[in-house]
Scaffold this active site. Sequence first.
Site, PDB file in Angstrom:
ATOM      1  N   GLY A  96       2.841 -81.091 -84.637  1.00  0.00           N
ATOM      2  CA  GLY A  96       1.641 -81.157 -85.338  1.00  0.00           C
ATOM      3  C   GLY A  96       1.709 -80.048 -86.742  1.00  0.00           C
TER       4      GLY A  96
ATOM      5  CB  THR B 172       6.409 -84.875 -83.050  1.00  0.00           C
ATOM      6  OG1 THR B 172       5.031 -85.060 -83.493  1.00  0.00           O
ATOM      7  CG2 THR B 172       7.403 -85.062 -83.937  1.00  0.00           C
TER       8      THR B 172
END
Length: 601
Positions: A493, A410
Amino acid sequence: MKKIMISLFACLAFSVIANTEFKQHNIVVDDQTGKEVALREDGRGDRVVGAPWATRSPVLAVNGMAATSHPLATQVAIDVLKDGGNAVDAAIAANAAIGLMEPTGNGIGGDLFAIVWDPKSKQLYGLNGSGRSAKGQTLAQLKAKIGDVSQIPNWGTPPVTVPGTVDAWYELHGKFGKQSMAKNLAPAIQYADQGFPVTEVIAYYMDIYQKRYEKLFANGEIEEISNYKSTYLINEKSPTEGQVFKNPDLANTYKKIAKGGRDAFYKGDIAKTMDAYFKRIGGPLRFDDFASHTSTWVTPVSVNYRGYDVWELPPNGQGIAALQMLTVLEQYDLKKMGHNSADYLHVMTEAKKLAFEDRARFYADPAYHDIDLSYLLSEAYGKQRAKLINMDKAATQVEHGDPKLIEGDTIYLTVADKDGMMVSLIQSNYRGMGTGLVADGLGFIFQNRGAQYSLTPGHPNVYAPNKRPFHTIIPAFITKDDKPYMSFGLMGGAMQPQGHVQMVTNIVDFGMNVQQAGDAARFHHKGSTSPTWEGRMNDGGTLELESGVKASVVRELQKRGHKVHITSGPFGGYQAILKDPKSGVYHGASEMRKDGQASGY
């Protein structure tokens, strides 16, 4: 007996001497002052002001600020701001650049979430740009494809969902954008055509994923690998630090999007190419899945934490887990406990366990499952859950909250402009680079977000056709007295809600500046029940800590029953922009654990 006593005294004497030597080995005498000085011996330089462990000062500016996980993307955002674009234009431009430059964490094969502070209406807007599963694949068909396993694989076609990023760009631009999308995408197109030098952390992860994908392909877990190799490898090897990398296929894809808009991706040649690719390799997505995709404007939700309103987006993301943690933590005097003390880390970890059990049981696509957020985030519920924490002992098991609730790798970047618009944006392929699948000639990897569906019938997050999966990526925002205070995020996460809470408490409870808040040693608890409902926590999980935590604290945590692991990851990646409520000056910060940079003008 006398010999035994002499032996014991000898051992004790040796222990005292050894401990004294251990304590004194880093002590030297300063020749100028004549005083003893303790040396850190970690190879790092010293700061003349501020926290000694901080990496640098916050970046300060008045006209605009950008903080991203890649220095070149930060510069792209600043250039857009200087050229007349606003914060949304700059965020889109930076995101397009990072999709090229940091493929290990994001790209247009993934999803996007954003929170925007609009200075005109003086309010926050939330965008859920996540994609859905294939309309033509049922739970039974998915299970038949993946075999007798308890969870959906992370690689290949099983976890693929529709990429939502491009539509989210155009939604953001349509509502707030100032300059043309062609202009916003131009810097990324230029870098994709001409190339850019790969940075240290990204080169490290690209090498890891080359080895992983090749092994997965050899084991039959990825349907094809040739497109990945032709796109991301140079002479059959992942690029090394400083090596110039080009992606002409992605440049062409960006050019089509710049010219044809979001429909070029979801209804035009790009969609047709994706459809043909998945038909060829046996994937479930079809042209209609892309053509029918839409993003959703949502209302951000908040809790008040010691006078500050902390905002997250509602499910299918996990942002409210951070808010649930804060409602529990507000019952404790964290400042009195001391930052990264045993009490502080214990109560933070236990609050996380409680919030994540609710996360595992209740968070899902709201189109398929209603949840009473007002109850879940209430002060009364927070107090009720806080009573379950035993300050002397780590919990090995926790239960989710009131059953009535059932009814109900991410990148992160943030940009602020001269008019006061602030954008908190997060975008991801989910696990690392994603599925490993690259459609013919398109230059990007598809996300593996669908691995987060549950396979348990009746669970809110169970797989279904045309359904959004549970999402880990969450942007965040803080307001104070109905005015923007801080746009921030921390990628990674399940680290994200834990990281958000640590940033909030670092600033609100401990008075750190935005850079110190990110540089301080972090914790990460793993082992809670997963949102796929695969494996309930029954052993308390593992508390991961960075080496900046004191040894005495670690020993006390172990005494309370925590299983502690000292490691360099995963502790996420953080960026933030704080707006001084009095002067209006922007304070920017970027994560020292990544390659990023904050910059302003």
